[in-house]
Design a protein around this motif. Structure first.
Motif, short mmCIF file in Angstrom:
data_model
loop_
_atom_site.label_atom_id
_atom_site.label_comp_id
_atom_site.label_asym_id
_atom_site.label_seq_id
_atom_site.Cartn_x
_atom_site.Cartn_y
_atom_site.Cartn_z
N THR A 281 -5.19 -1.52 0.21
CA THR A 281 -5.41 -2.03 -1.24
C THR A 281 -3.92 -1.13 -1.84
OG1 THR A 281 -7.55 -0.82 -1.67
CG2 THR A 281 -6.31 -0.99 -3.09
N ARG B 168 -1.40 2.95 -2.82
CA ARG B 168 -2.04 4.23 -2.58
C ARG B 168 -0.60 5.23 -2.55
NH1 ARG B 168 -5.75 3.65 2.55
NH2 ARG B 168 -6.39 5.62 1.30
N SER C 31 -4.98 7.64 -6.93
CA SER C 31 -3.59 6.89 -6.23
C SER C 31 -3.20 6.58 -7.20
CB SER C 31 -3.63 5.25 -5.19
OG SER C 31 -4.65 5.69 -4.50
N PRO C 32 -1.25 6.26 -7.57
CA PRO C 32 -0.59 7.03 -6.50
C PRO C 32 -0.68 8.03 -5.49
CG PRO C 32 0.24 5.15 -8.11
CD PRO C 32 -0.29 6.02 -8.38
N ALA D 177 0.65 -0.93 -0.07
CA ALA D 177 0.26 0.21 0.30
C ALA D 177 0.71 1.24 0.00
CB ALA D 177 -1.15 -0.40 1.27
N ASP E 158 -7.43 1.50 5.01
CA ASP E 158 -7.37 0.95 2.92
C ASP E 158 -6.24 0.26 3.04
OD1 ASP E 158 -8.09 0.48 1.03
OD2 ASP E 158 -8.38 1.86 0.48
#
Length: 430
Positions: free
Chosen positions: A101, A104, A75-76, A28, A99
């Protein structure tokens, strides 16, 4: 917040991009760390969709008023120079907790702030070191892969380079800071002087240490540069910085200098290899001294091509074997090895017995704990005496030694009859 205009600059891919390609699809947040001017922002901008530049006072004020903005955007999300507003680290950490993910956040940082526990981001924000340009990134064509050497299959070693000793001198003095590569000699000297002055006059204050006598720190840095590629004690470095001075700086004064220069990634020492097995005993644990770029050491010592080629040893009393050019060439090889080793998930160390009877310039430790032992020789010719420490190490650790290499200033890469690889520095790559 803004979106980067990637059409505004032509980005030249770096070796660290291979690491980012591997890490970002599963992580992430990645923090790109390293000294100023190595290209961290350019690398991050090439990937980012949203940018917060915390070195901009206006953006910092906006973020202070609404901190959660740092977690908003496509994102990023790049948080450039995050250490300029330290709470940004914890904001990203909490955002990742909420989060995770992948892909990010990207953070860049030119200093590790004093007293800040960045380990609080462990598992959420993964650090990735960026160093100045390696020779491959400067345009030299490699034919021998460090990753292949680490694999232990004794790959074929071949290739020819047009690089000469004069070319290596040029690269030592020119350095690997991307923004300085196009400068002429006069401009380069001014740029390197300005870089070092900023470290002393501004970066130290930002790290919380006001210098009463900046000239004393300049002398200490010059002495450290003279100790490049040695394991000289810090007392020796202090004494070399203040010859003939009775009232020398105390240890309590100079150790904070070392610590701050390390946090700024200006000092980049090579740690000793201390394996856990008993086949090697009586190994010294002292670091081998290197600056982030040999060009910084050369500039601190006011070296010119003529002085280096003449075998100048500098006017500072730091004991060493060989010439200053030999030490700076070894430092250039150290920079290259660390760039190449990182993408191979390897670590670069050195080996020295307590009394100095046996030394190996670099021990590259691979992910399987196998090693490549590397000696550096400022010469094109390699004789049997040059490989004696490599042969000794092979006797001690056997198959753990995946390969042995002599890095030279010669033109051709080949294997000797005893299996030792002879590789010109310009031909060694990732």
């Amino acid at each position: 917040m803004h979106e980067p205009d990637v059409s505004a600059f032509e980005y030249r891919r770096r070796i660290i991009d291979d690491d980012l390609d591997s890490l970002m699809p599963g992580l992430a947040a990645v923090s790109i760390e390293g000294p100023k001017a190595v290209g961290k922002t350019a690398t991050a901008l090439a990937r980012a969709h949203t940018v917060y530049g915390l070195d901009d006072p206006g953006q910092r004020e906006t973020i202070r008023a609404d901190p959660i903005r740092l977690a908003r955007g496509k994102s990023p999300i790049l948080i450039d120079e995050w250490q300029k507003w330290v709470p940004s680290w914890d904001i990203v950490r909490r955002a990742v907790d909420n989060d995770p993910t992948p892909g990010r956040f990207l953070l860049t940082g030119s200093a590790a702030p004093a007293g800040i526990d960045t380990h609080s981001g462990a598992g959420r924000i993964v650090p990735l070191r960026m160093r100045p340009l390696s020779l491959v990134e400067r345009g030299f064509t490699a034919s021998v892969s460090l990753a292949d050497l680490l694999a232990g299959a004794r790959p074929t070693v071949e290739g020819v380079t047009p690089a000469t000793l004069d070319d290596y001198v040029t690269e030592v003095l020119a350095g690997g800071f991307p923004g300085m590569r196009a400068l002429n000699e006069r401009q380069l000297r001014a740029a390197l002087d300005g870089y070092l002055e900023r470290v002393i006059d501004r970066d130290f204050a930002e790290q919380g240490l006001a210098l009463r006598r900046p000239d004393t720190l300049r002398a200490w840095m010059r002495a450290y540069a003279a100790a490049t590629a040695t394991t000289a004690s810090f007392e020796t470095i202090r004494d070399a910085a203040t010859p003939g001075v009775g009232n020398k700086p105390s240890v309590s004064t100079t150790l904070p200098w070392r610590d701050i220069l390390t946090r700024l990634w200006i000092l980049d020492p090579v740690s000793a290899w201390l394996p856990s097995h008993n086949m090697l005993k009586q190994l010294a644990s002292s670091d081998k001294h290197h600056l982030a770029d040999p060009a910084l050491a050369a500039r601190l010592l006011r070296y010119t091509p003529q002085k280096l080629l003449a075998g100048d040893r500098a006017d500072l009393q730091v004991a060493r074997q060989g010439t200053a050019l030999g030490a700076l060439f070894e430092s250039l090889v150290a920079l290259n090895l660390r760039v190449y080793a990182q993408v191979a998930e390897a670590d670069v160390r050195h080996l020295r017995t307590h009394r100095g009877e046996r030394e190996v310039d670099f021990i590259v430790v691979g992910p399987d704990d196998g090693v490549v032992a590397i000696e550096v020789k400022l010469s094109a010719a390699v004789g049997d005496d040059d490989v004696k420490h490599l042969a000794w190490l092979k006797e001690r650790i056997g198959d753990q030694l995946h390969d042995a290499v002599i890095v030279t200033t010669g033109a051709e890469a080949y294997r000797r009859r005893d299996g030792v690889a002879v590789v010109p520095a310009a031909l060694l790559g990732p």
